[in-house]
Design a protein around this motif. Structure first.
Motif, PDB file in Angstrom:
ATOM      1  N   ASP A 104       0.824  -1.201   0.000  1.00  0.00           N
ATOM      2  CA  ASP A 104       0.000   0.000   0.000  1.00  0.00           C
ATOM      3  C   ASP A 104       0.862   1.258   0.000  1.00  0.00           C
ATOM      4  O   ASP A 104       0.604   2.199  -0.762  1.00  0.00           O
ATOM      5  CB  ASP A 104      -0.921  -0.004   1.221  1.00  0.00           C
ATOM      6  CG  ASP A 104      -1.744   1.272   1.321  1.00  0.00           C
ATOM      7  OD1 ASP A 104      -2.592   1.505   0.452  1.00  0.00           O
ATOM      8  OD2 ASP A 104      -1.518   2.056   2.270  1.00  0.00           O
ATOM      9  N   LEU A 105       1.900   1.271   0.844  1.00  0.00           N
ATOM     10  CA  LEU A 105       2.756   2.457   0.902  1.00  0.00           C
ATOM     11  C   LEU A 105       3.514   2.661  -0.398  1.00  0.00           C
ATOM     12  O   LEU A 105       3.646   3.792  -0.873  1.00  0.00           O
ATOM     13  CB  LEU A 105       3.731   2.343   2.070  1.00  0.00           C
ATOM     14  CG  LEU A 105       3.234   2.904   3.404  1.00  0.00           C
ATOM     15  CD1 LEU A 105       4.233   2.636   4.507  1.00  0.00           C
ATOM     16  CD2 LEU A 105       2.987   4.410   3.281  1.00  0.00           C
ATOM     17  N   ALA A 107       2.532   1.786  -3.328  1.00  0.00           N
ATOM     18  CA  ALA A 107       1.575   2.313  -4.299  1.00  0.00           C
ATOM     19  C   ALA A 107       1.327   3.799  -4.066  1.00  0.00           C
ATOM     20  O   ALA A 107       1.242   4.585  -5.009  1.00  0.00           O
ATOM     21  CB  ALA A 107       0.269   1.532  -4.207  1.00  0.00           C
ATOM     22  N   ARG A 108       1.247   4.195  -2.820  1.00  0.00           N
ATOM     23  CA  ARG A 108       0.927   5.579  -2.508  1.00  0.00           C
ATOM     24  C   ARG A 108       2.086   6.536  -2.788  1.00  0.00           C
ATOM     25  O   ARG A 108       1.866   7.722  -3.023  1.00  0.00           O
ATOM     26  CB  ARG A 108       0.456   5.704  -1.054  1.00  0.00           C
ATOM     27  CG  ARG A 108      -0.811   4.911  -0.777  1.00  0.00           C
ATOM     28  CD  ARG A 108      -1.457   5.274   0.525  1.00  0.00           C
ATOM     29  NE  ARG A 108      -2.067   6.606   0.449  1.00  0.00           N
ATOM     30  CZ  ARG A 108      -2.718   7.171   1.461  1.00  0.00           C
ATOM     31  NH1 ARG A 108      -2.867   6.522   2.606  1.00  0.00           N
ATOM     32  NH2 ARG A 108      -3.230   8.368   1.342  1.00  0.00           N
ATOM     33  N   VAL A 109       3.314   6.015  -2.780  1.00  0.00           N
ATOM     34  CA  VAL A 109       4.446   6.866  -3.169  1.00  0.00           C
ATOM     35  C   VAL A 109       4.762   6.716  -4.655  1.00  0.00           C
ATOM     36  O   VAL A 109       5.764   7.245  -5.140  1.00  0.00           O
ATOM     37  CB  VAL A 109       5.700   6.588  -2.312  1.00  0.00           C
ATOM     38  CG1 VAL A 109       5.429   6.861  -0.848  1.00  0.00           C
ATOM     39  CG2 VAL A 109       6.236   5.181  -2.536  1.00  0.00           C
ATOM     40  N   ARG A 129      11.783   8.431  -2.435  1.00  0.00           N
ATOM     41  CA  ARG A 129      10.420   7.989  -2.116  1.00  0.00           C
ATOM     42  C   ARG A 129      10.422   6.634  -1.402  1.00  0.00           C
ATOM     43  O   ARG A 129       9.575   6.376  -0.539  1.00  0.00           O
ATOM     44  CB  ARG A 129       9.574   7.937  -3.384  1.00  0.00           C
ATOM     45  CG  ARG A 129       9.082   9.310  -3.825  1.00  0.00           C
ATOM     46  CD  ARG A 129       8.196   9.227  -5.043  1.00  0.00           C
ATOM     47  NE  ARG A 129       8.967   9.102  -6.276  1.00  0.00           N
ATOM     48  CZ  ARG A 129       8.490   8.632  -7.415  1.00  0.00           C
ATOM     49  NH1 ARG A 129       7.235   8.211  -7.485  1.00  0.00           N
ATOM     50  NH2 ARG A 129       9.250   8.568  -8.486  1.00  0.00           N
ATOM     51  N   ALA A 133       8.828   6.008   2.264  1.00  0.00           N
ATOM     52  CA  ALA A 133       7.927   4.899   2.602  1.00  0.00           C
ATOM     53  C   ALA A 133       8.470   4.098   3.779  1.00  0.00           C
ATOM     54  O   ALA A 133       7.707   3.685   4.667  1.00  0.00           O
ATOM     55  CB  ALA A 133       7.737   3.993   1.384  1.00  0.00           C
ATOM     56  N   ARG A 159       2.768  15.955  -3.877  1.00  0.00           N
ATOM     57  CA  ARG A 159       2.047  14.723  -3.551  1.00  0.00           C
ATOM     58  C   ARG A 159       2.632  14.067  -2.306  1.00  0.00           C
ATOM     59  O   ARG A 159       1.888  13.596  -1.430  1.00  0.00           O
ATOM     60  CB  ARG A 159       2.100  13.752  -4.730  1.00  0.00           C
ATOM     61  CG  ARG A 159       1.249  14.171  -5.917  1.00  0.00           C
ATOM     62  CD  ARG A 159       1.384  13.171  -7.062  1.00  0.00           C
ATOM     63  NE  ARG A 159       1.107  11.810  -6.623  1.00  0.00           N
ATOM     64  CZ  ARG A 159       1.952  10.782  -6.766  1.00  0.00           C
ATOM     65  NH1 ARG A 159       3.126  10.959  -7.347  1.00  0.00           N
ATOM     66  NH2 ARG A 159       1.613   9.579  -6.350  1.00  0.00           N
ATOM     67  N   LEU A 163       0.947  13.354   1.360  1.00  0.00           N
ATOM     68  CA  LEU A 163       0.891  12.003   1.915  1.00  0.00           C
ATOM     69  C   LEU A 163       1.512  11.966   3.310  1.00  0.00           C
ATOM     70  O   LEU A 163       0.934  11.378   4.240  1.00  0.00           O
ATOM     71  CB  LEU A 163       1.633  11.030   0.991  1.00  0.00           C
ATOM     72  CG  LEU A 163       1.733   9.588   1.480  1.00  0.00           C
ATOM     73  CD1 LEU A 163       0.348   8.955   1.609  1.00  0.00           C
ATOM     74  CD2 LEU A 163       2.612   8.759   0.550  1.00  0.00           C
ATOM     75  N   GLU A 166      -0.766  13.544   5.813  1.00  0.00           N
ATOM     76  CA  GLU A 166      -1.898  12.668   6.137  1.00  0.00           C
ATOM     77  C   GLU A 166      -1.490  11.563   7.103  1.00  0.00           C
ATOM     78  O   GLU A 166      -2.155  11.330   8.131  1.00  0.00           O
ATOM     79  CB  GLU A 166      -2.445  12.052   4.851  1.00  0.00           C
ATOM     80  CG  GLU A 166      -3.536  11.016   5.079  1.00  0.00           C
ATOM     81  CD  GLU A 166      -3.878  10.226   3.828  1.00  0.00           C
ATOM     82  OE1 GLU A 166      -4.494   9.142   3.964  1.00  0.00           O
ATOM     83  OE2 GLU A 166      -3.522  10.671   2.713  1.00  0.00           O
TER      84      GLU A 166
END
Length: 233
Positions: A104-105, A107-109, A129, A133, A159, A163, A166
């Motif tokens: 998940d991480l 993908a998010r980075v 990145r 992560a 971005r 992230l 958040e």
């Protein structure tokens, strides 16, 4: 949670690096630390983390506890894959990282399709990145970030800032940065370190993360830039 406080001065042999100061990290808040190069920002961060610095601290750190640290150097192990590097902290503790969390991480980075690559095949921004992560996956407080977005292009930088804001909401964060716009977007508190010491700088009244083009962010960015130019003169 006990506040994390550093008090004292730092010396390189018989030369002061920074004068006596008091740095208290507000619990659950994002603090950004700016200042001219060579004034001791990274040293402060490493002293808080309890890492070697090559300086002598005439003072103390109170409330120190295990931290998640993202250094300037991504520090990826070239013989481990991207996914394995993200999970390195758990591996060093003899634990097993949650594979779904790692995926998940990544993908998010924006690196979900590169999980099996090795660091030498990545660009500088991609390596940064991965390091981000690896830091975000750690369940630690405080979180110490040393120029965490410096190698990223403008779009990726925004971005990744969003992230991090958040995922680190409610954590105690100290970020060293040379980017006044970044500090104005993300910070609950902004500190300026100069040869004269540590001073608190105004922050926009709106909650972070703030739009990069918001008038209050642009005004804070300009004010910080002016102070940085003055400090470096």
């Amino acid at each position: 949670m006990t506040p994390l406080v550093l008090t004292g001065s730092a010396w390189v042999e018989d030369r002061p690096l920074f004068p006596p100061l008091r740095l208290e990290l507000a619990t659950g808040a994002w603090t950004s630390l700016l200042g001219p190069s060579g004034v001791g920002k990274t040293t402060l961060l490493r002293l808080i983390a309890g890492l070697p610095t090559g300086v002598r601290l005439e003072g103390r750190v109170e409330g120190r506890r295990p931290a998640a640290l993202m250094a300037q150097d991504a520090g990826l192990l070239p013989w481990l894959t991207v996914a394995q590097n993200v999970a390195l902290g758990a591996r060093l503790r003899g634990e097993r990282a949650d594979p779904a969390r790692v995926r998940d991480l990544l993908a998010r980075v924006g690196l979900g399709d590169l999980s099996e690559r090795f660091p030498p095949a990545l660009s500088g921004g991609q390596r940064q990145r991965v390091a981000l992560a690896r830091t975000l996956i750690e369940d630690r407080d405080p979180v110490l970030l040393d120029e965490p977005f410096s190698a990223l292009d403008a779009r990726s930088r925004l971005r990744m800032q969003d992230l991090a804001a958040e995922l680190l909401r409610g954590r105690t964060v100290l970020m060293v940065t040379h980017d006044p716009g970044e500090a104005a977007r993300l910070s609950d508190r902004i500190l300026l370190l100069t040869e004269a010491g540590l001073t608190v700088q105004p922050v926009p009244a709106t909650p972070p993360p703030r739009p990069m083009d918001a008038p209050e962010v642009l005004a804070a960015q300009a004010a910080l830039l002016g102070r940085l130019i003055g400090a470096a003169a």
